[in-house]
Motif scaffolding. Structure first.
Motif, PDB file in Angstrom:
ATOM      1  N   ALA A  34      15.574  19.297   5.736  1.00  0.00           N
ATOM      2  CA  ALA A  34      16.400  19.799   6.844  1.00  0.00           C
ATOM      3  C   ALA A  34      15.725  19.624   8.105  1.00  0.00           C
ATOM      4  O   ALA A  34      14.606  20.070   8.199  1.00  0.00           O
ATOM      5  CB  ALA A  34      16.938  21.521   6.488  1.00  0.00           C
ATOM      6  N   GLY A  35      16.546  19.416   9.058  1.00  0.00           N
ATOM      7  CA  GLY A  35      15.737  19.420  10.523  1.00  0.00           C
ATOM      8  C   GLY A  35      14.897  18.094  10.658  1.00  0.00           C
ATOM      9  O   GLY A  35      14.115  18.050  11.669  1.00  0.00           O
ATOM     10  N   ARG A  36      14.949  17.089   9.880  1.00  0.00           N
ATOM     11  CA  ARG A  36      14.421  15.928  10.032  1.00  0.00           C
ATOM     12  C   ARG A  36      14.704  15.143  11.091  1.00  0.00           C
ATOM     13  O   ARG A  36      15.856  14.516  11.039  1.00  0.00           O
ATOM     14  CB  ARG A  36      14.165  15.099   8.602  1.00  0.00           C
ATOM     15  N   PRO A  37      13.918  14.736  12.100  1.00  0.00           N
ATOM     16  CA  PRO A  37      14.500  13.876  13.100  1.00  0.00           C
ATOM     17  C   PRO A  37      14.856  12.601  12.742  1.00  0.00           C
ATOM     18  O   PRO A  37      14.705  12.196  11.727  1.00  0.00           O
ATOM     19  CB  PRO A  37      13.272  13.837  14.002  1.00  0.00           C
ATOM     20  N   LYS A  38      15.969  11.756  13.436  1.00  0.00           N
ATOM     21  CA  LYS A  38      16.127  10.425  13.294  1.00  0.00           C
ATOM     22  C   LYS A  38      15.360   9.527  13.467  1.00  0.00           C
ATOM     23  O   LYS A  38      14.396   9.658  14.441  1.00  0.00           O
ATOM     24  CB  LYS A  38      17.707  10.220  14.162  1.00  0.00           C
ATOM     25  N   VAL A  39      15.311   8.324  12.835  1.00  0.00           N
ATOM     26  CA  VAL A  39      14.449   7.211  13.245  1.00  0.00           C
ATOM     27  C   VAL A  39      15.183   6.252  14.136  1.00  0.00           C
ATOM     28  O   VAL A  39      16.257   5.710  13.460  1.00  0.00           O
ATOM     29  CB  VAL A  39      13.966   6.748  11.850  1.00  0.00           C
ATOM     30  N   THR A  40      14.842   6.164  15.471  1.00  0.00           N
ATOM     31  CA  THR A  40      15.696   5.289  16.273  1.00  0.00           C
ATOM     32  C   THR A  40      14.770   4.065  17.000  1.00  0.00           C
ATOM     33  O   THR A  40      15.304   3.487  17.648  1.00  0.00           O
ATOM     34  CB  THR A  40      16.207   6.097  17.433  1.00  0.00           C
ATOM     35  N   SER A  41      13.531   4.169  16.671  1.00  0.00           N
ATOM     36  CA  SER A  41      12.649   3.523  17.348  1.00  0.00           C
ATOM     37  C   SER A  41      11.348   2.973  16.411  1.00  0.00           C
ATOM     38  O   SER A  41      11.019   3.883  15.678  1.00  0.00           O
ATOM     39  CB  SER A  41      12.215   3.935  18.592  1.00  0.00           C
ATOM     40  N   LEU A  42      10.790   2.135  16.915  1.00  0.00           N
ATOM     41  CA  LEU A  42       9.370   1.978  16.188  1.00  0.00           C
ATOM     42  C   LEU A  42       8.363   3.182  16.410  1.00  0.00           C
ATOM     43  O   LEU A  42       7.722   3.689  15.282  1.00  0.00           O
ATOM     44  CB  LEU A  42       8.667   0.474  16.336  1.00  0.00           C
ATOM     45  N   TYR A  43       8.493   3.794  17.606  1.00  0.00           N
ATOM     46  CA  TYR A  43       7.544   4.735  17.914  1.00  0.00           C
ATOM     47  C   TYR A  43       8.035   6.091  16.907  1.00  0.00           C
ATOM     48  O   TYR A  43       6.953   6.638  16.232  1.00  0.00           O
ATOM     49  CB  TYR A  43       7.639   5.440  19.200  1.00  0.00           C
ATOM     50  N   SER A  90       0.869  -1.374  -0.115  1.00  0.00           N
ATOM     51  CA  SER A  90       0.136  -0.061  -0.072  1.00  0.00           C
ATOM     52  C   SER A  90       0.921   1.037   0.004  1.00  0.00           C
ATOM     53  O   SER A  90       1.925   0.965   0.293  1.00  0.00           O
ATOM     54  CB  SER A  90      -0.954  -0.097   1.287  1.00  0.00           C
ATOM     55  N   PRO A  91       0.247   2.409  -0.365  1.00  0.00           N
ATOM     56  CA  PRO A  91       1.258   3.555  -0.201  1.00  0.00           C
ATOM     57  C   PRO A  91       1.561   3.826   1.177  1.00  0.00           C
ATOM     58  O   PRO A  91       2.449   4.489   1.280  1.00  0.00           O
ATOM     59  CB  PRO A  91       0.259   4.618  -0.710  1.00  0.00           C
ATOM     60  N   ALA A  92       0.948   3.366   2.048  1.00  0.00           N
ATOM     61  CA  ALA A  92       1.260   3.648   3.415  1.00  0.00           C
ATOM     62  C   ALA A  92       2.391   2.979   4.038  1.00  0.00           C
ATOM     63  O   ALA A  92       3.371   3.298   4.568  1.00  0.00           O
ATOM     64  CB  ALA A  92      -0.046   3.637   4.337  1.00  0.00           C
ATOM     65  N   ARG A  93       2.399   1.694   3.558  1.00  0.00           N
ATOM     66  CA  ARG A  93       3.384   1.120   3.904  1.00  0.00           C
ATOM     67  C   ARG A  93       4.760   1.312   3.183  1.00  0.00           C
ATOM     68  O   ARG A  93       5.816   1.314   3.668  1.00  0.00           O
ATOM     69  CB  ARG A  93       3.325  -0.688   3.472  1.00  0.00           C
ATOM     70  N   ASP A  94       4.514   1.662   1.770  1.00  0.00           N
ATOM     71  CA  ASP A  94       5.782   2.139   1.166  1.00  0.00           C
ATOM     72  C   ASP A  94       6.395   3.428   1.789  1.00  0.00           C
ATOM     73  O   ASP A  94       7.366   3.594   2.103  1.00  0.00           O
ATOM     74  CB  ASP A  94       5.357   2.589  -0.330  1.00  0.00           C
ATOM     75  N   ARG A  95       5.406   4.244   2.526  1.00  0.00           N
ATOM     76  CA  ARG A  95       5.918   5.471   3.294  1.00  0.00           C
ATOM     77  C   ARG A  95       6.644   5.197   4.419  1.00  0.00           C
ATOM     78  O   ARG A  95       7.764   5.767   4.796  1.00  0.00           O
ATOM     79  CB  ARG A  95       4.655   6.382   3.542  1.00  0.00           C
ATOM     80  N   VAL A  96       6.323   3.966   5.057  1.00  0.00           N
ATOM     81  CA  VAL A  96       7.144   3.495   6.071  1.00  0.00           C
ATOM     82  C   VAL A  96       8.417   3.162   5.607  1.00  0.00           C
ATOM     83  O   VAL A  96       9.373   3.646   6.775  1.00  0.00           O
ATOM     84  CB  VAL A  96       6.337   2.318   6.907  1.00  0.00           C
ATOM     85  N   LEU A  97       8.491   2.256   4.739  1.00  0.00           N
ATOM     86  CA  LEU A  97       9.926   1.954   4.129  1.00  0.00           C
ATOM     87  C   LEU A  97      10.831   2.993   3.866  1.00  0.00           C
ATOM     88  O   LEU A  97      11.847   3.177   3.897  1.00  0.00           O
ATOM     89  CB  LEU A  97       9.781   0.733   3.199  1.00  0.00           C
ATOM     90  N   ARG A  98      10.158   4.038   3.032  1.00  0.00           N
ATOM     91  CA  ARG A  98      10.821   5.030   2.644  1.00  0.00           C
ATOM     92  C   ARG A  98      11.315   6.097   3.605  1.00  0.00           C
ATOM     93  O   ARG A  98      12.592   6.493   3.904  1.00  0.00           O
ATOM     94  CB  ARG A  98       9.882   5.957   1.772  1.00  0.00           C
ATOM     95  N   THR A  99      10.540   5.994   4.729  1.00  0.00           N
ATOM     96  CA  THR A  99      10.949   7.210   5.949  1.00  0.00           C
ATOM     97  C   THR A  99      12.115   6.357   6.750  1.00  0.00           C
ATOM     98  O   THR A  99      12.903   6.932   7.028  1.00  0.00           O
ATOM     99  CB  THR A  99       9.803   6.945   6.937  1.00  0.00           C
ATOM    100  N   LEU A 100      12.010   5.154   6.725  1.00  0.00           N
ATOM    101  CA  LEU A 100      13.063   4.295   7.354  1.00  0.00           C
ATOM    102  C   LEU A 100      14.581   4.373   6.863  1.00  0.00           C
ATOM    103  O   LEU A 100      15.659   4.634   7.304  1.00  0.00           O
ATOM    104  CB  LEU A 100      12.600   2.851   7.752  1.00  0.00           C
ATOM    105  N   LEU A 115       9.594   6.039  14.069  1.00  0.00           N
ATOM    106  CA  LEU A 115       9.200   5.689  12.491  1.00  0.00           C
ATOM    107  C   LEU A 115       7.622   5.915  12.273  1.00  0.00           C
ATOM    108  O   LEU A 115       7.171   6.290  11.533  1.00  0.00           O
ATOM    109  CB  LEU A 115       9.499   4.290  12.028  1.00  0.00           C
ATOM    110  N   ALA A 116       6.615   5.371  13.429  1.00  0.00           N
ATOM    111  CA  ALA A 116       5.336   5.666  13.155  1.00  0.00           C
ATOM    112  C   ALA A 116       5.167   7.011  12.937  1.00  0.00           C
ATOM    113  O   ALA A 116       4.122   7.586  12.295  1.00  0.00           O
ATOM    114  CB  ALA A 116       4.641   4.880  14.340  1.00  0.00           C
ATOM    115  N   GLN A 117       5.609   7.809  14.142  1.00  0.00           N
ATOM    116  CA  GLN A 117       5.714   9.401  13.884  1.00  0.00           C
ATOM    117  C   GLN A 117       5.876   9.947  12.734  1.00  0.00           C
ATOM    118  O   GLN A 117       5.080  10.736  12.374  1.00  0.00           O
ATOM    119  CB  GLN A 117       6.096   9.889  15.419  1.00  0.00           C
ATOM    120  N   LEU A 118       7.049   9.844  12.368  1.00  0.00           N
ATOM    121  CA  LEU A 118       7.417  10.496  11.208  1.00  0.00           C
ATOM    122  C   LEU A 118       6.856   9.974   9.656  1.00  0.00           C
ATOM    123  O   LEU A 118       6.604  10.761   8.859  1.00  0.00           O
ATOM    124  CB  LEU A 118       8.852   9.948  10.834  1.00  0.00           C
ATOM    125  N   SER A 119       6.350   8.723   9.764  1.00  0.00           N
ATOM    126  CA  SER A 119       5.633   8.298   8.602  1.00  0.00           C
ATOM    127  C   SER A 119       4.208   8.201   8.603  1.00  0.00           C
ATOM    128  O   SER A 119       3.450   8.252   7.450  1.00  0.00           O
ATOM    129  CB  SER A 119       5.877   6.725   8.556  1.00  0.00           C
TER     130      SER A 119
END
Length: 215
Positions: free
Chosen positions: A27-36, A5-15, A38-42
Motif C-alpha cells: 500500500a502507498g508504494r510510489p510509481k516508477v516513472t523515471s530512472l531516478y 547480483s541481489p541488488a540488480r535483481d532488486r532493481v528489476l523486481r522494483t521495475l 527507480l533508483a530511489q525505490l530500489s
C-alpha cells in the motif's frame, strides 16, 4: 551490463512490480516513472540504474522516454531468469506449513515473504500448492530453524523451504488477509521469476500471470 547480483535483481523486481496491473502490492508504494524514482525505490545508485536500464532499452525490453516503462515484460522475464542470482535453500517437513507459518515467524521474530506455489495460488489459483516456499533475511535463518524444529518440523523434508536471496526481499512483502489469517507475500514480479525457475506447470502458471499482469 552490470553482472548478476541481489541488488540488480532488486532493481528489476522494483521495475516489474510497479508495472504490474491487477495485482496486490504494498500500500502507498510510489510509481516508477523515471530512472531516478527507480533508483530511489530500489535503493540502488543512479549511475548503476542508468547503466542497467540503458542496456535493457537497447535490447528492446524497456523504454526510457517520455517516461520509464516496461515495453516487453515477457522478454524481460525471459532475460531475467537467465541472469538472476539463485537463492540459498533450506528444506524442512512441516505438518501443516501454511497454518503454522505466521506463528513460527512470530516466535523467530523474522520477517518473511511467501513465493512460488502458495503465492500463485493466492494471486490466480491455477497451481496446486504442493510446497510452501518462504523468503527470509539471512540473519533470521538461525532463529527460524530453531522455531521450526521446536514446532515439530523435521530437517530435509519436501513441503517447506526457506529461501535466502536478498535481505531486502521480506521487507518488500505485502499482507493479504486479516487477523490470524493474515500472511505476507513476495512482490508479484519475484513470484513470477521464481515460478519460471521452477519450470514445468509452474512456468505455465507464470506465463498466465505475465499475461494477466502486463497485458
Amino acid at each position: 551490463m552490470v553482472r548478476p547480483s541481489p541488488a540488480r535483481d532488486r532493481v528489476l523486481r522494483t521495475l516489474l512490480t510497479a508495472a504490474a496491473k491487477n495485482m496486490p502490492r504494498q500500500a502507498g508504494r510510489p510509481k516508477v516513472t523515471s530512472l531516478y524514482s527507480l533508483a530511489q525505490l530500489s535503493g540502488a545508485s543512479f549511475p548503476w540504474v542508468h547503466e542497467i536500464m540503458h542496456g535493457l532499452a537497447a535490447d528492446g525490453f524497456v523504454e526510457l522516454q517520455p517516461e520509464l516503462r516496461v515495453k516487453d515484460a515477457a522478454g524481460l522475464f525471459a532475460w531475467w531468469r537467465k541472469n538472476s542470482v539463485k537463492p540459498e535453500i533450506k528444506s524442512f517437513h512441516v505438518p501443516d506449513p501454511i497454518a503454522e507459518l505466521a506463528s513460527i515467524a512470530s516466535k523467530a521474530k523474522a520477517a518473511y515473504a511467501i513465493t512460488t506455489y502458495y503465492a500463485e495460488n493466492r494471486f490466480q489459483a491455477h497451481l496446486f500448492p504442493r510446497r510452501l516456499d518462504v523468503y527470509i533475511r539471512p540473519q533470521d535463518l538461525k532463529s527460524m530453524r530453531v522455531a521450526l524444529l521446536a514446532s515439530g518440523a523435521q530437517l530435509g523434508g519436501t513441503n517447506f523451504r526457506l529461501w535466502i536471496r536478498d535481505e531486502h526481499l521480506p521487507g518488500e512483502s505485502f499482507t493479504i488477509g486479516t487477523g490470524k489469517a493474515a500472511l505476507s507475500y513476495a512482490p508479484v514480479a519475484q513470484v513470477i521469476l521464481d515460478l519460471y525457475l521452477e519450470g514445468a506447470s509452474a512456468a505455465e502458471a507464470a506465463d498466465m500471470l505475465v499475461e494477466k499482469s502486463y497485458a
